[in-house]
Design an enzyme around this catalytic site. Sequence first.
Site, short mmCIF file in Angstrom:
data_model
loop_
_atom_site.label_atom_id
_atom_site.label_comp_id
_atom_site.label_asym_id
_atom_site.label_seq_id
_atom_site.Cartn_x
_atom_site.Cartn_y
_atom_site.Cartn_z
N LYS A 1 90.59 47.38 38.54
CA LYS A 1 90.55 48.57 39.32
C LYS A 1 92.18 48.93 39.89
CE LYS A 1 86.30 50.14 40.20
NZ LYS A 1 85.25 49.17 39.82
N SER B 1 85.70 42.07 33.90
CA SER B 1 86.27 43.33 34.59
C SER B 1 86.60 43.00 36.04
CB SER B 1 85.42 44.51 34.70
OG SER B 1 84.05 43.96 34.91
C1 LIG Z 1 84.01 49.30 39.34
C2 LIG Z 1 83.99 48.06 38.42
C3 LIG Z 1 83.01 48.25 37.21
C4 LIG Z 1 82.45 49.67 36.57
O1 LIG Z 1 83.57 50.33 36.47
P1 LIG Z 1 83.25 52.11 36.45
O2 LIG Z 1 84.44 52.64 36.10
O3 LIG Z 1 82.49 52.29 37.70
O4 LIG Z 1 82.34 52.07 35.43
C5 LIG Z 1 82.89 47.08 36.26
N1 LIG Z 1 83.31 45.72 36.95
C6 LIG Z 1 83.77 45.55 38.19
C7 LIG Z 1 84.24 44.17 38.30
C8 LIG Z 1 84.08 46.82 38.99
O5 LIG Z 1 84.72 46.42 40.14
#
Ligand SMILES: *Cc1c(COP(=O)(O)O)cnc(C)c1O
Length: 331
Positions: free
Chosen positions: A56, A308
Amino acid sequence: MTVTDCPTLADVYAARARIGGRAIRSPLIRSQALGRLTGAEVFLKLETLQPTGSFKVRGAANKILSLSREEKSRGVIAFSTGNHGRAVASVARAENLPAVVCLSERVPGYRLEAMRELGAEVVAFGQSQDEAFRRALEIQGERGLAMVAPFDDPLVIAGQGTMALEIAESLPGLASLIVPLSGGGLFSGVALAAKAINPRIEMVGVSMAVAPAMARSLEAGRPVEIPERDSLADALLGGIGLENRFTFRLTQKYLDRIVLVSEEEIAAAMAHAFARERLVVEGSGAVGIAAILAGKARPKGPAALILSGGNVDPGLLHSLVGQAMKKDPVA
Ligand SMILES: *Cc1c(COP(=O)(O)O)cnc(C)c1O
């Protein structure tokens, strides 16, 4: 949505030049275990190692660094299930601007604390991300703050897309990209960059089965609201916004396949990441591994999975790994 608003590959390159000081070029490592399982080359993109523990920071930094001097002086506001708020708080602190983060009362306490530690003013309000969003809009109006949206903003989308440039440069033969999917900022950014580089790259989105807002919206052909549920993938909770401007259409355009994973499959993936890959991955970050372990994503190689985020409660991870080891001591 006018065409000029919609982020392009050029915006993703511009984002990369802008965010270099705030986000890292994260490692891309090969997974022997997932390679054996699938018979394909499988690589893991470790966004878990970004400052604040998730991707993010890429989108937040691109948005905040694009604000005018006047907007910066008034400060920023965000609403978030956790990781976005944390990224916004961190970038705002580094740039010396005030930050307010609104989130729902359902967000776990350790995530609130992380944002307070970064100097943000944290407002817990309501039972869903949508309620927290409405509160954020009120505060934004009262104080004249700049909104840093978690996913539905061209600069945020372009920021998230920067990781696709890194993956494509490291893996010129990339065949599949497997991406966690919630509001779709991550998916949209990565997909628009990857498809611009090579339209044959297969884009797979993975959501949790208990509350897949984007999947339901795609079925309906328009953004729909669904009830929130508890999930191990708590960073994937929340709707896509009934007034969605960008990520719904971009996801609709670029998604080749969507996979939904159960809570058990997410738990198994977190345990696999820890025990077999030696990686700490939160539930939302592990959904791609879950899709592969469950046989629901059969990627043509080489495939890259975006891990992510890694912001998981250590007690929760400990107990999930313990349970998995009891079932299968060699896991
Ligand atoms: C926000 C987030 C997502 C999903 O991202 P989007 O842009 O809302 O689809 C996936 N994994 C993690 C760890 C996140 O913080």
